[in-house]
Design a protein around this motif. Structure first.
Motif, short mmCIF file in Angstrom:
data_model
loop_
_atom_site.label_atom_id
_atom_site.label_comp_id
_atom_site.label_asym_id
_atom_site.label_seq_id
_atom_site.Cartn_x
_atom_site.Cartn_y
_atom_site.Cartn_z
N LYS A 52 0.87 -1.16 0.05
CA LYS A 52 -0.08 -0.01 -0.08
C LYS A 52 0.95 1.29 0.00
CE LYS A 52 -4.13 -1.93 2.21
NZ LYS A 52 -5.01 -1.80 1.14
N ASP A 53 1.90 1.45 0.67
CA ASP A 53 2.97 2.26 0.60
C ASP A 53 3.44 2.80 -0.71
OD1 ASP A 53 2.37 2.93 3.49
OD2 ASP A 53 4.48 2.03 4.03
N GLN A 54 3.84 1.41 -1.36
CA GLN A 54 4.42 1.80 -2.71
C GLN A 54 3.24 2.32 -3.61
OE1 GLN A 54 5.69 -2.19 -3.41
NE2 GLN A 54 7.65 -2.13 -2.30
N ARG A 55 1.96 1.82 -3.33
CA ARG A 55 1.00 2.39 -4.27
C ARG A 55 0.65 3.90 -3.81
NH1 ARG A 55 -5.53 0.40 -4.34
NH2 ARG A 55 -6.04 1.49 -6.13
N LEU A 56 0.76 4.04 -2.72
CA LEU A 56 0.59 5.78 -2.74
C LEU A 56 1.78 6.30 -3.12
CD1 LEU A 56 -0.28 5.56 1.43
CD2 LEU A 56 -2.10 5.98 -0.70
N TRP A 131 -8.97 18.19 7.57
CA TRP A 131 -8.00 17.70 8.80
C TRP A 131 -6.80 17.31 8.57
CZ3 TRP A 131 -6.79 12.63 8.09
CH2 TRP A 131 -7.31 11.91 6.90
N LEU A 132 -6.39 17.27 7.22
CA LEU A 132 -4.83 16.61 7.06
C LEU A 132 -3.91 17.67 7.72
CD1 LEU A 132 -5.47 15.64 3.15
CD2 LEU A 132 -4.99 14.15 5.20
N PRO A 133 -3.02 17.28 8.21
CA PRO A 133 -1.94 18.05 9.14
C PRO A 133 -1.07 18.79 8.09
CG PRO A 133 -1.19 15.71 8.69
CD PRO A 133 -2.40 15.83 8.31
N THR A 134 -0.56 19.90 8.48
CA THR A 134 0.48 20.65 7.62
C THR A 134 1.77 20.17 7.62
OG1 THR A 134 -0.80 22.71 7.91
CG2 THR A 134 1.47 23.01 7.16
N LEU A 135 2.34 19.56 6.62
CA LEU A 135 3.59 19.03 6.88
C LEU A 135 4.63 19.43 5.78
CD1 LEU A 135 5.39 16.65 7.92
CD2 LEU A 135 4.33 15.10 6.17
N LEU A 136 5.43 20.07 5.84
CA LEU A 136 6.34 20.84 5.05
C LEU A 136 7.78 19.75 4.91
CD1 LEU A 136 6.22 24.55 6.27
CD2 LEU A 136 4.90 23.15 4.47
N PRO A 137 7.66 18.91 3.82
CA PRO A 137 9.04 18.10 3.81
C PRO A 137 10.16 19.07 3.41
CG PRO A 137 7.07 17.14 2.62
CD PRO A 137 6.53 18.53 2.96
N THR A 138 11.20 18.99 3.90
CA THR A 138 12.51 19.80 3.66
C THR A 138 13.13 19.13 2.34
OG1 THR A 138 13.74 18.34 4.96
CG2 THR A 138 12.75 20.28 6.03
N THR A 139 12.73 17.86 1.99
CA THR A 139 13.47 17.45 0.59
C THR A 139 12.65 16.90 -0.38
OG1 THR A 139 13.37 15.35 1.42
CG2 THR A 139 15.46 16.65 2.11
N ASP A 140 13.06 16.61 -1.47
CA ASP A 140 11.73 16.00 -2.37
C ASP A 140 11.58 14.44 -2.25
OD1 ASP A 140 12.11 18.32 -3.75
OD2 ASP A 140 13.56 17.62 -5.24
N ASP A 141 12.08 13.85 -1.12
CA ASP A 141 11.56 12.59 -0.75
C ASP A 141 10.37 12.64 0.01
OD1 ASP A 141 14.06 11.87 -1.55
OD2 ASP A 141 15.04 12.03 0.24
N ALA A 142 9.59 11.39 -0.15
CA ALA A 142 8.27 11.25 0.35
C ALA A 142 8.38 11.04 1.96
CB ALA A 142 7.48 10.12 -0.27
N GLU A 143 7.51 11.60 2.59
CA GLU A 143 7.48 11.29 4.07
C GLU A 143 6.34 10.58 4.52
OE1 GLU A 143 8.54 14.64 6.65
OE2 GLU A 143 10.44 15.28 5.35
N PHE A 144 6.24 9.64 5.30
CA PHE A 144 5.04 9.05 5.80
C PHE A 144 4.74 9.30 7.18
CE2 PHE A 144 6.32 6.44 2.19
CZ PHE A 144 5.16 6.18 1.73
N LEU A 145 3.46 9.50 7.65
CA LEU A 145 3.07 9.40 9.13
C LEU A 145 1.67 8.94 9.23
CD1 LEU A 145 1.89 13.12 9.97
CD2 LEU A 145 2.39 12.27 7.54
#
Length: 495
Positions: A52-56, A131-145
């Motif tokens: 599922k992570d890979q699909r996302l 309701w989605l949180p504000t998440l500011l990735p610092t890089t171009d990589d995907a981040e999960f939470l």
């Protein structure tokens, strides 16, 4: 009169120990299978979560490409009908969402369990769920939470992307992640079914093991309930194939022991029987010599010969008594546990007959040999009960000093198990110390310091006869703490 005694039907500890071990091993196996199932379920949930992570991750770029820039006229068709003069007005661009088919299929497939969000580079939300949180990735990589919303744990991926609308932060949330819900689903999908299976299996296994071990339990009870003298073969028909060699070995052992026991009994019986006739003839001759020696009187030489004859008479009497006792003991041993040939015995009549046998012996020692009886009848071996009384009265006459008192009694009594009858011999002789009362029932044992001659077999024979009748002796002090009183109780019958 029945064998075995009540305490012989004890629980078969060895069989139950084997049954407990089998139950523990089988139930531990079931528990281990359940634990492996839990681990496997967790690993499966992890594998599904990875997919599922890979699909996302694959859908995030498509979601970014779904955001397009439209001018005001394109975003609002009503402005297209305004006069051309308005064309001179500056049009502000607007964002629109044209979902790519894979993204739209994902959202439809997980409707109510999925969400998306589009944010600008500074984190201001442009599109999607609030309701989605504000998440500011610092890089171009995907981040999960993980985010909990409405009681549902969502797996959220956020990634900074560059698109036709500029630099955006896109988010995609999936509330159907197996690993996120593993802790709650493992109970209903794994633990609860396994617990039910464990309980059902425990009952079934206990029943199956009990059924499987039933032949062993029956075999144990068959051996446990036997008389020590019952050496007949054990039936191996109902025994399992694995136990039949054991049964065959036991039967061979029983056969060998039985043959040896029978040979010993025959030897003792034959020896005693062969000794009785010559000893009886010898005793009669010595009795005649002793009487003649007493009547002649005379000098020292004759007195010496008379003394020798008297000693020879006493030795002959003891040897004859020993032969009779050995023969009686052999017959009692041979009848141990045998319920055949029992008959109704009148104890009062038996006591009267025994009294007549010892009147002369008691009179020669100036003893008071009395009888106190009341009607009492039982089932038993008449000749054994006669032998019992003969031994008890003979001991009392032998060891009670001259002028003593001996009483032979029988009567009826009530006990918690029902009506009983009893026979008793009491004397006022030296008695037996309490510490020696168990030992005197052993064969060839005599209390140290006991006066007179004896073989130590009288009370042993009496005790063996009591065992044959399914009861035991009571040895106690006589009246006023003097002498010895021996009593035996038996089941009563109506008279």
């Amino acid at each position: 009169m029945k064998w075995p005694p009540a305490d012989a039907a004890a629980a078969p500890g060895l069989i139950w120990g084997l049954q407990r071990r089998l139950l523990v091993l089988l139930l531990l196996t079931i528990a281990l299978i359940g634990a492996v199932s839990v681990v496997f379920h967790f690993q499966s949930a992890g594998a599904v979560a990875l997919l599922k992570d890979q699909r996302l991750l694959r859908l995030v770029p498509l979601l970014a490409d779904s955001v397009v820039v439209m001018n005001a006229a394109e975003s609002n068709p009503a402005l297209q009908d305004e006069p051309a003069a308005s064309a001179d007005r500056v049009e502000e661009p607007a964002l629109a969402l044209l979902l790519a088919p894979p993204v739209e299929e994902f959202l439809q497939e997980h409707k109510g369990m999925s969400a998306f969000g589009v944010f600008d580079a500074q984190g201001s939300q442009l599109l999607g769920e609030d309701w989605l949180p504000t998440l500011l990735p610092t890089t171009d990589d995907a981040e999960f939470l993980s985010v909990v919303e409405g009681g549902v744990t969502y797996r959220v991926v956020a990634q900074r992307m560059r698109s036709t609308a500029g630099e955006l932060i896109v988010m995609l949330a999936d509330g159907s992640d197996a690993q996120q819900h593993w802790a709650s689903s493992v109970f209903t999908r794994v633990l609860l079914p396994n617990l039910v299976l464990f309980a059902v299996a425990a009952g079934l296994v206990a029943w199956v093991v009990a059924r499987a071990l039933r032949p062993l339990i029956d075999l144990n009870q068959a051996v446990e309930g036997r008389s020590p003298r019952d050496l007949s073969p054990i039936s191996a028909e109902s025994a399992p194939a694995e136990v039949q060699p054991l049964v065959a070995s036991l039967n061979r052992l029983f056969g060998l022991v039985n043959a040896q026991t029978e040979a010993q009994r025959r030897f003792v019986a034959d020896a005693a029987h062969q000794l009785r006739t010559p000893l009886a003839g010898l005793q009669s001759q010595v009795e005649a010599w002793a009487q003649a020696a007493r009547s002649m009187g005379g000098g020292d030489l004759l007195s010496l010969r008379a003394d020798q004859v008297l000693r020879l008479r006493d030795a002959t009497r003891r040897t004859s008594q020993l032969a009779n006792q050995l023969l009686a003991l052999s017959r009692v041993d041979a009848m141990g546990g045998d319920e055949q040939a029992v008959q109704q015995v009148d104890l009062a009549e038996l006591c009267e007959n025994i009294l007549g046998l010892f009147l002369d012996a008691a009179s020669s020692k100036q003893m008071d040999l009395g009888l106190e009886i009341e009607p009492a009848q039982t089932l038993g071996h008449a000749w054994l009960l006669r032998e019992l009384l003969i031994n008890l009265v003979d001991n009392a006459v032998k060891y009670t000093p001259p002028g003593g008192r001996i009483t032979l009694r029988c009567g009826r009594a009530h006990s918690p198990t029902g009506p009983q009858v009893w026979i008793e011999v009491e004397d006022d002789g030296p008695g037996i110390p309490a510490s020696e009362r168990l030992r005197v029932l052993q064969r060839f044992y005599r209390v140290p310091g006991t006066a007179g001659e004896g073989n130590g077999l009288g009370l042993a024979i009496v005790d063996e006869i009591a065992r044959v009748h399914g009861t035991h002796l009571h040895l106690d002090s006589g009246a006023q703490g003097r002498g010895l009183r021996v009593r035996m109780a038996l089941d009563a019958i109506a008279h």
